[in-house]
Structure formats: structure tokens, C-alpha cells
Write a protein that holds these residues in place. Sequence first.
Motif, mmCIF file in Angstrom:
data_model
loop_
_atom_site.group_PDB
_atom_site.id
_atom_site.type_symbol
_atom_site.label_atom_id
_atom_site.label_comp_id
_atom_site.label_asym_id
_atom_site.label_seq_id
_atom_site.Cartn_x
_atom_site.Cartn_y
_atom_site.Cartn_z
ATOM 1 N N TYR A 240 -2.689 8.896 -4.944
ATOM 2 C CA TYR A 240 -1.697 8.006 -5.551
ATOM 3 C C TYR A 240 -0.909 8.786 -6.598
ATOM 4 O O TYR A 240 -1.489 9.372 -7.503
ATOM 5 C CB TYR A 240 -2.382 6.846 -6.273
ATOM 6 C CG TYR A 240 -3.179 5.892 -5.414
ATOM 7 C CD1 TYR A 240 -4.478 6.195 -5.028
ATOM 8 C CD2 TYR A 240 -2.646 4.666 -5.028
ATOM 9 C CE1 TYR A 240 -5.226 5.305 -4.270
ATOM 10 C CE2 TYR A 240 -3.389 3.758 -4.272
ATOM 11 C CZ TYR A 240 -4.680 4.092 -3.899
ATOM 12 O OH TYR A 240 -5.420 3.209 -3.159
ATOM 13 N N LYS B 278 -4.015 10.050 -8.885
ATOM 14 C CA LYS B 278 -5.354 9.525 -8.583
ATOM 15 C C LYS B 278 -5.752 9.951 -7.177
ATOM 16 O O LYS B 278 -4.968 9.810 -6.240
ATOM 17 C CB LYS B 278 -5.325 7.999 -8.679
ATOM 18 C CG LYS B 278 -6.615 7.310 -8.209
ATOM 19 C CD LYS B 278 -6.438 5.791 -8.296
ATOM 20 C CE LYS B 278 -7.550 5.039 -7.620
ATOM 21 N NZ LYS B 278 -7.258 3.595 -7.526
ATOM 22 N N ASP C 227 -11.270 -5.706 2.566
ATOM 23 C CA ASP C 227 -11.499 -4.581 3.476
ATOM 24 C C ASP C 227 -12.080 -5.067 4.797
ATOM 25 O O ASP C 227 -12.046 -4.344 5.791
ATOM 26 C CB ASP C 227 -12.448 -3.552 2.841
ATOM 27 C CG ASP C 227 -11.715 -2.643 1.857
ATOM 28 O OD1 ASP C 227 -10.476 -2.784 1.710
ATOM 29 O OD2 ASP C 227 -12.371 -1.797 1.228
ATOM 30 N N HIS D 155 -10.054 -7.144 -3.752
ATOM 31 C CA HIS D 155 -9.972 -6.008 -4.680
ATOM 32 C C HIS D 155 -8.681 -5.233 -4.417
ATOM 33 O O HIS D 155 -8.087 -5.342 -3.342
ATOM 34 C CB HIS D 155 -11.171 -5.073 -4.489
ATOM 35 C CG HIS D 155 -11.161 -4.440 -3.146
ATOM 36 N ND1 HIS D 155 -11.483 -5.135 -2.001
ATOM 37 C CD2 HIS D 155 -10.787 -3.202 -2.759
ATOM 38 C CE1 HIS D 155 -11.317 -4.337 -0.966
ATOM 39 N NE2 HIS D 155 -10.897 -3.167 -1.386
ATOM 40 N N GLY D 156 -8.281 -4.438 -5.380
ATOM 41 C CA GLY D 156 -7.067 -3.637 -5.195
ATOM 42 C C GLY D 156 -7.133 -2.381 -6.047
ATOM 43 O O GLY D 156 -8.002 -2.238 -6.909
ATOM 44 N N GLY D 157 -6.212 -1.470 -5.763
ATOM 45 C CA GLY D 157 -6.087 -0.268 -6.580
ATOM 46 C C GLY D 157 -4.870 -0.477 -7.466
ATOM 47 O O GLY D 157 -3.729 -0.549 -6.980
ATOM 48 N N LEU E 146 -7.528 9.476 -0.252
ATOM 49 C CA LEU E 146 -6.243 8.864 -0.611
ATOM 50 C C LEU E 146 -5.722 9.450 -1.905
ATOM 51 O O LEU E 146 -6.507 9.781 -2.810
ATOM 52 C CB LEU E 146 -6.417 7.349 -0.791
ATOM 53 C CG LEU E 146 -6.712 6.548 0.475
ATOM 54 C CD1 LEU E 146 -7.050 5.117 0.117
ATOM 55 C CD2 LEU E 146 -5.524 6.591 1.425
ATOM 56 N N ILE F 156 -8.977 9.499 -4.393
ATOM 57 C CA ILE F 156 -10.266 8.877 -4.061
ATOM 58 C C ILE F 156 -10.655 9.248 -2.626
ATOM 59 O O ILE F 156 -9.797 9.660 -1.818
ATOM 60 C CB ILE F 156 -10.237 7.323 -4.153
ATOM 61 C CG1 ILE F 156 -9.162 6.734 -3.215
ATOM 62 C CG2 ILE F 156 -10.042 6.860 -5.575
ATOM 63 C CD1 ILE F 156 -9.296 5.229 -3.017
ATOM 64 N N ARG G 114 0.863 -1.194 0.000
ATOM 65 C CA ARG G 114 0.000 0.000 0.000
ATOM 66 C C ARG G 114 0.891 1.233 0.000
ATOM 67 O O ARG G 114 1.423 1.621 1.046
ATOM 68 C CB ARG G 114 -0.882 -0.011 1.254
ATOM 69 C CG ARG G 114 -1.999 0.997 1.176
ATOM 70 C CD ARG G 114 -2.811 1.045 2.461
ATOM 71 N NE ARG G 114 -4.059 1.771 2.230
ATOM 72 C CZ ARG G 114 -4.802 2.284 3.179
ATOM 73 N NH1 ARG G 114 -4.473 2.133 4.453
ATOM 74 N NH2 ARG G 114 -5.904 2.942 2.875
ATOM 75 N N TYR H 228 -2.425 -0.087 -4.421
ATOM 76 C CA TYR H 228 -2.850 -0.837 -3.241
ATOM 77 C C TYR H 228 -3.131 -2.250 -3.741
ATOM 78 O O TYR H 228 -4.127 -2.495 -4.423
ATOM 79 C CB TYR H 228 -4.107 -0.203 -2.638
ATOM 80 C CG TYR H 228 -4.446 -0.661 -1.244
ATOM 81 C CD1 TYR H 228 -3.740 -1.684 -0.613
ATOM 82 C CD2 TYR H 228 -5.480 -0.060 -0.529
ATOM 83 C CE1 TYR H 228 -4.043 -2.086 0.666
ATOM 84 C CE2 TYR H 228 -5.801 -0.457 0.753
ATOM 85 C CZ TYR H 228 -5.085 -1.478 1.342
ATOM 86 O OH TYR H 228 -5.404 -1.873 2.611
ATOM 87 N N HIS I 294 -6.541 -7.000 -1.664
ATOM 88 C CA HIS I 294 -6.735 -7.224 -0.225
ATOM 89 C C HIS I 294 -8.232 -7.297 0.049
ATOM 90 O O HIS I 294 -9.054 -7.019 -0.826
ATOM 91 C CB HIS I 294 -6.129 -6.049 0.577
ATOM 92 C CG HIS I 294 -6.759 -4.740 0.213
ATOM 93 N ND1 HIS I 294 -6.364 -4.012 -0.898
ATOM 94 C CD2 HIS I 294 -7.793 -4.051 0.755
ATOM 95 C CE1 HIS I 294 -7.117 -2.937 -1.004
ATOM 96 N NE2 HIS I 294 -8.006 -2.934 -0.013
ATOM 97 N N TRP J 111 -16.090 3.377 4.707
ATOM 98 C CA TRP J 111 -16.343 1.990 5.096
ATOM 99 C C TRP J 111 -17.518 1.972 6.055
ATOM 100 O O TRP J 111 -17.637 2.839 6.933
ATOM 101 C CB TRP J 111 -15.117 1.394 5.784
ATOM 102 C CG TRP J 111 -14.003 1.094 4.847
ATOM 103 C CD1 TRP J 111 -13.958 0.108 3.908
ATOM 104 C CD2 TRP J 111 -12.735 1.778 4.763
ATOM 105 N NE1 TRP J 111 -12.754 0.141 3.236
ATOM 106 C CE2 TRP J 111 -11.990 1.145 3.746
ATOM 107 C CE3 TRP J 111 -12.161 2.843 5.447
ATOM 108 C CZ2 TRP J 111 -10.712 1.546 3.394
ATOM 109 C CZ3 TRP J 111 -10.895 3.247 5.108
ATOM 110 C CH2 TRP J 111 -10.176 2.603 4.084
ATOM 111 N N ILE K 98 -16.068 3.501 -2.625
ATOM 112 C CA ILE K 98 -14.891 4.240 -3.102
ATOM 113 C C ILE K 98 -15.383 5.315 -4.064
ATOM 114 O O ILE K 98 -16.003 5.005 -5.083
ATOM 115 C CB ILE K 98 -13.895 3.302 -3.825
ATOM 116 C CG1 ILE K 98 -13.360 2.245 -2.848
ATOM 117 C CG2 ILE K 98 -12.736 4.104 -4.427
ATOM 118 C CD1 ILE K 98 -12.409 1.237 -3.485
HETATM 119 O O1 PD2 Z 1 -7.652 3.093 -4.756
HETATM 120 C C1 PD2 Z 1 -8.421 2.190 -4.947
HETATM 121 O O2 PD2 Z 1 -8.994 2.035 -6.040
HETATM 122 C C2 PD2 Z 1 -8.635 1.231 -3.840
HETATM 123 C C3 PD2 Z 1 -8.751 -0.073 -4.163
HETATM 124 C C4 PD2 Z 1 -8.933 -0.961 -3.147
HETATM 125 C C5 PD2 Z 1 -8.725 1.605 -2.524
HETATM 126 C C6 PD2 Z 1 -8.943 0.630 -1.553
HETATM 127 N N1 PD2 Z 1 -9.050 -0.634 -1.878
HETATM 128 C C7 PD2 Z 1 -9.079 0.919 -0.134
HETATM 129 O O3 PD2 Z 1 -8.801 2.074 0.264
HETATM 130 O O4 PD2 Z 1 -9.456 0.011 0.636
#
Ligand code: PD2
Length: 316
Positions: free
Chosen positions: A200, A291, A211, A281-283, A198, A293, A159, A206, A209, A297, A235
Motif C-alpha cells: 500500500y 505498508k 474474507d 474488517h478493512g485495511g 500486498l 503485508i 481495494r 482496503y 469487507h 487464507w 495477516i
Molecule cells: O491490509 C490490511 O490490513 C488488510 C485488511 C483487511 C488486508 C485484507 N483485509 C485482506 O487482504 O483481505
Amino acid sequence: MRFSSLASELQTWLKQSIQQGCSPDVLEHSMRTSGYQGEFAQRAVAAALKEFGPPQRTHEPASAEPPAALVDAAAAQAATEAAGQESSSRILAGGPNQIDAGDRVVQILMALNAPRVVLFGDLLAPTECEALIEMSRGKLERSNVVDRQTGRYERHPDRTSEGTYFRRAENELIARIETRIAELTGCPIERGEPIQVLHYNPGTEYKPHFDYFDPADSGNRQVLSMGGQRVATLIMYLNDVQGGGSTVFPEIGLDVLPRRGNAVFFAYSDDQGRLDPRTLHGGSPVAAGEKWIATKWLRQRTYTGAARDLDQAAHS
Ligand code: PD2
Ligand code: ZN
């Protein structure tokens, strides 16, 4: 719980049902089978009775179903099937193309049933996205994850984003967005963790993983004590990304591309009420540009932790 804090569709349904003479037991039962948590249903009905007085007559059946709680839709489906009734297997009853989220009409661009994933359009206005970015720019810190065994927060190569948080209702914009999300998902504001923004840079990501928190991991005891398990993620994409940066669901072959104002929602329970590993899922790495976001949660119960307590997710 204040009656006025409930989603407006739910308020209307409760009010009408009480005026028609539905008993509290019937109301609670209807809410539970529509996917609301038992404790939440009990408190919502109590708040409505306080507002509108005891029903004139009792034991009347509820005239219509309460609005579906998007977050707990899987639980609703499991309850329907357990009762031997056919389930329509639709996330959004009636198949609407858009949802009135109170102060904004949100578009539904895609909906998948298993696992439950919904792509929303226009959840945030461009000016709201820009304001969230500007509010976050000066206070970004490298993101952490929680160690599964020790529960300690630490940096991790999986991450590599940076981020910051906003306390619940920290300012007018945050409060407005939180109210909208509650309207949209049917999940009360109190069950939401504080919004996290967040950022990037190119090359950051990321890795896939979950959540939700694995209850078997001792390091997750503390986070699970602050409102129970996470039940869903939202998200929200704050900018258009030049290259890469999609949210990927490798188990189901889904790739959600970031578009300013859109948002992807997914709930982790399968139709048996079990945590669904297909929500991995992941980023994906940002290839060009940057990026931004914002994530929300949602928990089983009222979230009692501080913003600092959220900087984690379990690794796959
Ligand atoms: O940045 C993302 O698309 C992403 C993907 C998966 C963010 C997260 N998880 C997260 O913050 O949990
Ligand atoms: Zn995630």
C-alpha cells in the motif's frame, strides 16, 4: 495425507494414543470435538495407523485431549456445548503466553473470543519480512476483487493496493513460513491458499469487507469449489508503517496497528458454527510511508485452485 505433514504436537498425541491402545473411532471423535474437520481427522488417524500399526488393545479412551486446532476452535466449542458440557470459552487451551511453532516461538499478544481474533508477535523474523518484500517488489500488480454476480476479477475503488502471489512451497522461505503457520494454527498446509504479498502506498486502502464468500452469490460458486469456504485469515505485517494502515474491525471497535513480524489471525465461525459478520474488517488508508503485508487464507478442505484464483474477497 502424510503423517509427517501433520503438526508435531498432533503427531505426538496420535502416536501416544495409538500406543496406549486407543481405537480409531475414539481418536477421530476426540479430534472432531477438539475442532478438527471430520474428513481431516479420518485421514490423520489413517496416516498415523499406517505409521504405527493397529492399536494393541481397543476401546481405550484417549488419555488426553488432542492439541486444539486454532482454526476450528469455534467448532470445538459448539460441539462441547452441544454435548451439554461446559465450555471454557478460551481460544487457546491452558492460556499459553507463547506457542512453539516448530522452528520459532511465537508470542501471543492479544486474544479475543467472539469473534475469534488473536494477535501474534514475532511470527516472522525481520530478515524474513525483508526477504518477502524484496521477492515481491518487482512483480506487483494492482489488486482485484471478484464480482459477486459474474465471478469476474476486476479492479475496484474499495481495494487500491497492489500485490503478488507465491505458489505453495515456491521457495525455501515460503515453505518454511507455511510450515510454521500450519504448526501455529493446527491447519494443515494443504488447506492454505498461496501466500499473497500486498503493498500500500500513501492514500491506498482496503475498505471493510468479509474474507469469506457469501454462498448465496452466484459469482462465488467457482471459488467455493476450490477447497470449500475460507475459515480464517492470517495477516502478517512486514514493515512498521509511519502513519495509518491499521487493520480495522469496525463491528467490534478493534484496530490492529502494523508492526513488523506481528500477525493478526481471525476465524469467521461463531460458536454456533455460522459465519460471523463481526469479522468485517478493512485495511485503513496509509497516511505516511508505505505498508507491506503477507496474507494467508485458510480453507475448509485442501485448496485446489491456482494462485491466480485468489484475488478476491466479498464486499460488505
Ligand atoms: O491490509 C490490511 O490490513 C488488510 C485488511 C483487511 C488486508 C485484507 N483485509 C485482506 O487482504 O483481505
Ligand atoms: Zn480481508
